[in-house]
Design a protein around this motif. Structure first.
Motif, PDB file in Angstrom:
ATOM      1  N   GLU A  67     -65.062 -12.807 -30.227  1.00  0.00           N
ATOM      2  CA  GLU A  67     -63.624 -12.907 -30.491  1.00  0.00           C
ATOM      3  C   GLU A  67     -63.282 -12.239 -31.819  1.00  0.00           C
ATOM      4  OE1 GLU A  67     -59.962 -16.080 -31.093  1.00  0.00           O
ATOM      5  OE2 GLU A  67     -61.956 -16.870 -30.624  1.00  0.00           O
ATOM      6  N   GLU A  68     -64.104 -12.483 -32.839  1.00  0.00           N
ATOM      7  CA  GLU A  68     -63.850 -11.864 -34.142  1.00  0.00           C
ATOM      8  C   GLU A  68     -63.889 -10.341 -34.048  1.00  0.00           C
ATOM      9  OE1 GLU A  68     -66.484 -13.693 -36.953  1.00  0.00           O
ATOM     10  OE2 GLU A  68     -65.336 -15.563 -36.928  1.00  0.00           O
ATOM     11  N   ASP A  69     -64.811  -9.795 -33.240  1.00  0.00           N
ATOM     12  CA  ASP A  69     -64.888  -8.345 -33.052  1.00  0.00           C
ATOM     13  C   ASP A  69     -63.598  -7.810 -32.435  1.00  0.00           C
ATOM     14  OD1 ASP A  69     -67.427  -8.298 -34.114  1.00  0.00           O
ATOM     15  OD2 ASP A  69     -68.447  -8.118 -32.174  1.00  0.00           O
ATOM     16  N   MET A  70     -63.059  -8.515 -31.445  1.00  0.00           N
ATOM     17  CA  MET A  70     -61.804  -8.089 -30.815  1.00  0.00           C
ATOM     18  C   MET A  70     -60.626  -8.258 -31.772  1.00  0.00           C
ATOM     19  SD  MET A  70     -62.013  -6.755 -27.821  1.00  0.00           S
ATOM     20  CE  MET A  70     -63.502  -5.915 -28.280  1.00  0.00           C
ATOM     21  N   LEU A  71     -60.632  -9.327 -32.553  1.00  0.00           N
ATOM     22  CA  LEU A  71     -59.549  -9.541 -33.522  1.00  0.00           C
ATOM     23  C   LEU A  71     -59.485  -8.409 -34.540  1.00  0.00           C
ATOM     24  CD1 LEU A  71     -59.676 -13.378 -34.145  1.00  0.00           C
ATOM     25  CD2 LEU A  71     -57.706 -12.085 -33.307  1.00  0.00           C
ATOM     26  N   ASP A  72     -60.640  -7.823 -34.859  1.00  0.00           N
ATOM     27  CA  ASP A  72     -60.658  -6.703 -35.801  1.00  0.00           C
ATOM     28  C   ASP A  72     -59.797  -5.544 -35.313  1.00  0.00           C
ATOM     29  OD1 ASP A  72     -62.304  -8.018 -37.584  1.00  0.00           O
ATOM     30  OD2 ASP A  72     -64.148  -7.054 -36.868  1.00  0.00           O
ATOM     31  N   LEU A  73     -59.549  -5.486 -34.001  1.00  0.00           N
ATOM     32  CA  LEU A  73     -58.748  -4.413 -33.409  1.00  0.00           C
ATOM     33  C   LEU A  73     -57.269  -4.786 -33.294  1.00  0.00           C
ATOM     34  CD1 LEU A  73     -61.168  -3.557 -30.452  1.00  0.00           C
ATOM     35  CD2 LEU A  73     -61.054  -2.435 -32.692  1.00  0.00           C
ATOM     36  N   ALA A  74     -56.943  -6.038 -33.605  1.00  0.00           N
ATOM     37  CA  ALA A  74     -55.576  -6.528 -33.387  1.00  0.00           C
ATOM     38  C   ALA A  74     -54.601  -5.939 -34.393  1.00  0.00           C
ATOM     39  CB  ALA A  74     -55.539  -8.052 -33.468  1.00  0.00           C
ATOM     40  N   LEU A  77     -52.993  -8.257 -38.043  1.00  0.00           N
ATOM     41  CA  LEU A  77     -53.949  -9.351 -38.178  1.00  0.00           C
ATOM     42  C   LEU A  77     -53.594 -10.231 -39.376  1.00  0.00           C
ATOM     43  CD1 LEU A  77     -56.565 -10.298 -36.771  1.00  0.00           C
ATOM     44  CD2 LEU A  77     -57.819  -9.026 -38.513  1.00  0.00           C
ATOM     45  N   GLN A  78     -53.624 -11.538 -39.175  1.00  0.00           N
ATOM     46  CA  GLN A  78     -53.321 -12.516 -40.228  1.00  0.00           C
ATOM     47  C   GLN A  78     -54.536 -13.417 -40.447  1.00  0.00           C
ATOM     48  OE1 GLN A  78     -49.997 -12.668 -41.575  1.00  0.00           O
ATOM     49  NE2 GLN A  78     -49.752 -10.778 -40.419  1.00  0.00           N
ATOM     50  N   GLU A  79     -54.500 -14.198 -41.509  1.00  0.00           N
ATOM     51  CA  GLU A  79     -55.602 -15.093 -41.820  1.00  0.00           C
ATOM     52  C   GLU A  79     -55.843 -16.121 -40.713  1.00  0.00           C
ATOM     53  OE1 GLU A  79     -56.398 -17.999 -45.497  1.00  0.00           O
ATOM     54  OE2 GLU A  79     -55.715 -16.014 -46.066  1.00  0.00           O
ATOM     55  N   THR A  90     -56.272 -28.910 -25.401  1.00  0.00           N
ATOM     56  CA  THR A  90     -56.887 -30.238 -25.345  1.00  0.00           C
ATOM     57  C   THR A  90     -55.857 -31.240 -25.843  1.00  0.00           C
ATOM     58  OG1 THR A  90     -57.714 -30.136 -27.620  1.00  0.00           O
ATOM     59  CG2 THR A  90     -59.181 -29.271 -25.888  1.00  0.00           C
ATOM     60  N   ASP A  91     -56.140 -32.526 -25.671  1.00  0.00           N
ATOM     61  CA  ASP A  91     -55.242 -33.560 -26.201  1.00  0.00           C
ATOM     62  C   ASP A  91     -55.057 -33.398 -27.706  1.00  0.00           C
ATOM     63  OD1 ASP A  91     -54.482 -35.030 -23.906  1.00  0.00           O
ATOM     64  OD2 ASP A  91     -56.416 -36.061 -23.890  1.00  0.00           O
ATOM     65  N   ALA A  92     -56.120 -32.986 -28.400  1.00  0.00           N
ATOM     66  CA  ALA A  92     -56.064 -32.837 -29.861  1.00  0.00           C
ATOM     67  C   ALA A  92     -55.117 -31.721 -30.284  1.00  0.00           C
ATOM     68  CB  ALA A  92     -57.465 -32.577 -30.420  1.00  0.00           C
ATOM     69  N   LEU A  93     -54.807 -30.798 -29.367  1.00  0.00           N
ATOM     70  CA  LEU A  93     -53.924 -29.674 -29.694  1.00  0.00           C
ATOM     71  C   LEU A  93     -52.488 -29.900 -29.223  1.00  0.00           C
ATOM     72  CD1 LEU A  93     -56.255 -26.612 -29.013  1.00  0.00           C
ATOM     73  CD2 LEU A  93     -55.737 -27.732 -31.190  1.00  0.00           C
ATOM     74  N   ASP A  94     -52.170 -31.114 -28.772  1.00  0.00           N
ATOM     75  CA  ASP A  94     -50.801 -31.433 -28.357  1.00  0.00           C
ATOM     76  C   ASP A  94     -49.865 -31.172 -29.533  1.00  0.00           C
ATOM     77  OD1 ASP A  94     -48.515 -32.375 -27.139  1.00  0.00           O
ATOM     78  OD2 ASP A  94     -49.176 -34.470 -27.053  1.00  0.00           O
ATOM     79  N   GLY A  95     -48.910 -30.255 -29.355  1.00  0.00           N
ATOM     80  CA  GLY A  95     -47.987 -29.878 -30.420  1.00  0.00           C
ATOM     81  C   GLY A  95     -48.319 -28.561 -31.094  1.00  0.00           C
ATOM     82  N   LEU A  96     -49.402 -27.922 -30.668  1.00  0.00           N
ATOM     83  CA  LEU A  96     -49.846 -26.641 -31.230  1.00  0.00           C
ATOM     84  C   LEU A  96     -48.681 -25.656 -31.369  1.00  0.00           C
ATOM     85  CD1 LEU A  96     -52.238 -24.689 -31.974  1.00  0.00           C
ATOM     86  CD2 LEU A  96     -52.298 -24.102 -29.548  1.00  0.00           C
ATOM     87  N   VAL A  97     -48.667 -24.943 -32.507  1.00  0.00           N
ATOM     88  CA  VAL A  97     -47.636 -23.927 -32.754  1.00  0.00           C
ATOM     89  C   VAL A  97     -48.325 -22.584 -32.995  1.00  0.00           C
ATOM     90  CG1 VAL A  97     -45.749 -23.207 -34.269  1.00  0.00           C
ATOM     91  CG2 VAL A  97     -46.091 -25.645 -33.779  1.00  0.00           C
ATOM     92  N   VAL A  98     -47.928 -21.577 -32.224  1.00  0.00           N
ATOM     93  CA  VAL A  98     -48.440 -20.218 -32.423  1.00  0.00           C
ATOM     94  C   VAL A  98     -47.269 -19.246 -32.469  1.00  0.00           C
ATOM     95  CG1 VAL A  98     -50.642 -20.696 -31.256  1.00  0.00           C
ATOM     96  CG2 VAL A  98     -48.785 -19.650 -29.974  1.00  0.00           C
ATOM     97  N   LYS A  99     -47.445 -18.221 -33.281  1.00  0.00           N
ATOM     98  CA  LYS A  99     -46.418 -17.187 -33.443  1.00  0.00           C
ATOM     99  C   LYS A  99     -46.913 -15.901 -32.797  1.00  0.00           C
ATOM    100  CE  LYS A  99     -43.818 -14.788 -36.983  1.00  0.00           C
ATOM    101  NZ  LYS A  99     -43.961 -14.107 -38.234  1.00  0.00           N
ATOM    102  N   LEU A 100     -46.015 -15.230 -32.101  1.00  0.00           N
ATOM    103  CA  LEU A 100     -46.365 -13.927 -31.528  1.00  0.00           C
ATOM    104  C   LEU A 100     -46.261 -12.873 -32.620  1.00  0.00           C
ATOM    105  CD1 LEU A 100     -44.495 -14.094 -28.111  1.00  0.00           C
ATOM    106  CD2 LEU A 100     -46.759 -14.930 -28.705  1.00  0.00           C
ATOM    107  N   PRO A 101     -47.279 -12.022 -32.772  1.00  0.00           N
ATOM    108  CA  PRO A 101     -47.205 -10.995 -33.810  1.00  0.00           C
ATOM    109  C   PRO A 101     -46.129  -9.953 -33.476  1.00  0.00           C
ATOM    110  CG  PRO A 101     -49.126 -10.653 -32.430  1.00  0.00           C
ATOM    111  CD  PRO A 101     -48.490 -11.950 -31.985  1.00  0.00           C
ATOM    112  N   ALA A 102     -45.842  -9.120 -34.445  1.00  0.00           N
ATOM    113  CA  ALA A 102     -44.782  -8.104 -34.286  1.00  0.00           C
ATOM    114  C   ALA A 102     -45.067  -7.142 -33.141  1.00  0.00           C
ATOM    115  CB  ALA A 102     -44.620  -7.334 -35.594  1.00  0.00           C
ATOM    116  N   GLY A 103     -46.335  -6.898 -32.837  1.00  0.00           N
ATOM    117  CA  GLY A 103     -46.690  -5.983 -31.760  1.00  0.00           C
ATOM    118  C   GLY A 103     -48.135  -6.167 -31.386  1.00  0.00           C
ATOM    119  N   THR A 104     -48.606  -5.362 -30.443  1.00  0.00           N
ATOM    120  CA  THR A 104     -50.009  -5.421 -30.044  1.00  0.00           C
ATOM    121  C   THR A 104     -50.575  -4.023 -30.028  1.00  0.00           C
ATOM    122  OG1 THR A 104     -49.539  -5.214 -27.686  1.00  0.00           O
ATOM    123  CG2 THR A 104     -49.645  -7.457 -28.568  1.00  0.00           C
TER     124      THR A 104
END
Length: 109
Positions: A67-74, A77-79, A90-104
């Motif tokens: 995954e890290e190798d593929m992220l290097d191509l994104a 890329l943010q921290e 999972t139950d532990a991720l109930d409420g998870l927030v993710v932002k879509l980047p400006a582009g791909t």
């Protein structure tokens, strides 16, 4: 049912049902959220790149080396960047927030 929030490219927050066991990419596609996922979750591209809200990032399983190798191509890329196909709800991720980047950048997919 768990929920998660996508912050779309226009800044609008969209709360959706997030069934357990589905990836963030699958959840996005189920709700018509604009994430490409060119390789269909096979970890061969970076088009499902999302930026995880900092308060949630530490609750995720660590990224694999692949995954890290593929992220290097994104693009933009943010921290706290991750691939949506690798985050499984999972139950532990109930409420998870993710932002879509400006582009791909479809490199390798």
């Amino acid at each position: 049912m768990p929920k998660m929030t996508f912050i779309e490219r226009n800044g609008v927050a969209r709360v959706v049902d997030a069934p357990l066991g589905l990836s963030v990419l699958e959840i996005a596609h189920k709700h018509g959220v604009d994430i490409e996922g060119a390789c269909e979750g096979s970890l061969a591209c970076s088009t499902c790149h999302v930026v995880v809200d900092g308060t949630w990032y530490g609750k995720l399983a660590d990224a694999t080396e692949d995954e890290e190798d593929m992220l290097d191509l994104a693009f933009d890329l943010q921290e706290t960047s991750r691939l949506g196909c690798q985050i499984i709800m999972t139950d532990a991720l109930d409420g998870l927030v993710v932002k879509l980047p400006a582009g791909t950048r479809n490199a390798g997919g």
